[in-house]
Design a protein around this motif. Sequence first.
Motif, PDB file in Angstrom:
ATOM      1  N   GLU A   1       0.833  -1.207   0.000  1.00 33.04           N
ATOM      2  CA  GLU A   1       0.000   0.000   0.000  1.00 33.04           C
ATOM      3  C   GLU A   1       0.862   1.249   0.000  1.00 33.04           C
ATOM      4  O   GLU A   1       0.607   2.200  -0.757  1.00 33.04           O
ATOM      5  CB  GLU A   1      -0.922  -0.015   1.223  1.00 33.04           C
ATOM      6  CG  GLU A   1      -1.915   1.137   1.278  1.00 33.04           C
ATOM      7  CD  GLU A   1      -1.326   2.417   1.808  1.00 33.04           C
ATOM      8  OE1 GLU A   1      -1.752   3.510   1.358  1.00 33.04           O
ATOM      9  OE2 GLU A   1      -0.411   2.356   2.669  1.00 33.04           O
TER      10      GLU A   1
ATOM     11  N   GLU B   1       2.623   1.848  -3.364  1.00 29.58           N
ATOM     12  CA  GLU B   1       1.709   2.379  -4.370  1.00 29.58           C
ATOM     13  C   GLU B   1       1.332   3.827  -4.064  1.00 29.58           C
ATOM     14  O   GLU B   1       1.292   4.670  -4.962  1.00 29.58           O
ATOM     15  CB  GLU B   1       0.450   1.516  -4.425  1.00 29.58           C
ATOM     16  CG  GLU B   1      -0.541   1.957  -5.492  1.00 29.58           C
ATOM     17  CD  GLU B   1      -1.725   1.018  -5.616  1.00 29.58           C
ATOM     18  OE1 GLU B   1      -2.625   1.318  -6.415  1.00 29.58           O
ATOM     19  OE2 GLU B   1      -1.752  -0.007  -4.912  1.00 29.58           O
ATOM     20  N   ARG B   2       1.110   4.134  -2.791  1.00 31.19           N
ATOM     21  CA  ARG B   2       0.676   5.479  -2.405  1.00 31.19           C
ATOM     22  C   ARG B   2       1.778   6.512  -2.612  1.00 31.19           C
ATOM     23  O   ARG B   2       1.525   7.614  -3.099  1.00 31.19           O
ATOM     24  CB  ARG B   2       0.230   5.477  -0.945  1.00 31.19           C
ATOM     25  CG  ARG B   2      -0.060   6.850  -0.351  1.00 31.19           C
ATOM     26  CD  ARG B   2      -0.681   6.729   1.020  1.00 31.19           C
ATOM     27  NE  ARG B   2       0.049   5.825   1.891  1.00 31.19           N
ATOM     28  CZ  ARG B   2       1.153   6.161   2.582  1.00 31.19           C
ATOM     29  NH1 ARG B   2       1.654   7.382   2.465  1.00 31.19           N
ATOM     30  NH2 ARG B   2       1.750   5.271   3.373  1.00 31.19           N
TER      31      ARG B   2
ATOM     32  N   GLY C   1       4.684   6.082  -4.435  1.00 30.35           N
ATOM     33  CA  GLY C   1       5.348   6.043  -5.730  1.00 30.35           C
ATOM     34  C   GLY C   1       6.859   5.926  -5.636  1.00 30.35           C
ATOM     35  O   GLY C   1       7.560   6.030  -6.651  1.00 30.35           O
TER      36      GLY C   1
ATOM     37  N   THR D   1       9.494  -5.716  -7.968  1.00 29.70           N
ATOM     38  CA  THR D   1       8.742  -4.867  -7.057  1.00 29.70           C
ATOM     39  C   THR D   1       8.275  -5.658  -5.831  1.00 29.70           C
ATOM     40  O   THR D   1       8.288  -6.901  -5.836  1.00 29.70           O
ATOM     41  CB  THR D   1       7.507  -4.290  -7.764  1.00 29.70           C
ATOM     42  OG1 THR D   1       6.589  -5.363  -8.028  1.00 29.70           O
ATOM     43  CG2 THR D   1       7.891  -3.590  -9.063  1.00 29.70           C
TER      44      THR D   1
END
Length: 341
Positions: A115, A118-119, A121, A312
């Motif tokens: 999370e 993704e938040r 970057g 990733t």
Amino acid sequence: MSTVLGLIGVGRIGAMHAANLVAVRNGDDAHPPVDLDIVLADVAVDRAQALADALGVRAAGSVDQVFDERPDGVLIAVGTAQHAPLILRALEAGIPVFCEKPVASTVAEALPVLEAAERTGVPVHIGHQRRLDPGHLEARRAFRAGELGWLHTVRAITADQAPPPVAFLATSGGLFRDCSVHDFDTLRWITGREIVEVDARGSNNGDPEIGKVGDVDTAVALVTFDDGLVGTVSATRYNGAGHDVRLELQGSAGTVQVGLDEHYAGRSAEPGVNFPDGTPWLTFHERFAEAYVAEMRAFVEMVHGERTSPCTPADSVAASRVADAAQESLTTGAPVRVDLG
């Protein structure tokens, strides 16, 4: 201006990464030198200082001191329990991260990292080094280029020459999570398909102490992909001939094998065949020495914005989900569907 990289953890893997960062800094015939300011930190401060002195880099007095420097990148090579907290700390500070696999001790503990990545970057590179190994890269290229046709069978092997200490195995999560997770990752990465079911079996005919801590010394998993492709993933701690990592992709138009070279830990039983004629690798860091240097070079390039992450957190967690299914199947003796999240 120098690129400042902080490396946290200077045990066996961390020390290797530190030496490889120095190799990247110095350059070679194919790569120019890179201006790197490398800072090492470890709970054993004296050990970090000694390694720093030996490599001609700096040592910090603590992990906090590394973060206080606002480095351009952070490398994490500590125990698995500290992976997620340190990755999260770097992400919230906006610092690109390299971390050894796995992302966390469990998939559930890894979800906040997914999370946050993704938040924010902020790029994160998880250390599945086979993605930088020349043989695995060529196998992927050949398949993606259509040279193998459609795949009907895949076979992956990870075989240690000798087992690590039982104390390590007691906390490793099991043979599939510790060793075969690399195979699960490369199979997903090469084929571009998801493994959806695993049927695993194992045995323990070596040190009985391995069984007492809940692990096996040898195991095999039948894996099924979402397009119907089938394959086997096997692992052992007792491959006395040497460290053996191989991958075979069999297709309708061709077959390619990774790891079948002069260092292959085996011999031909065919009369008159003198293959292999080299010395077998004994350890994984010998087998993947080139890949580990390439891994550090890739991280530096990622920090400089010259490439994306080779692996990733989401990639790594996907492989861990397969390993979890394999361990469950090993325990229950029944096929297990993979939780694809």
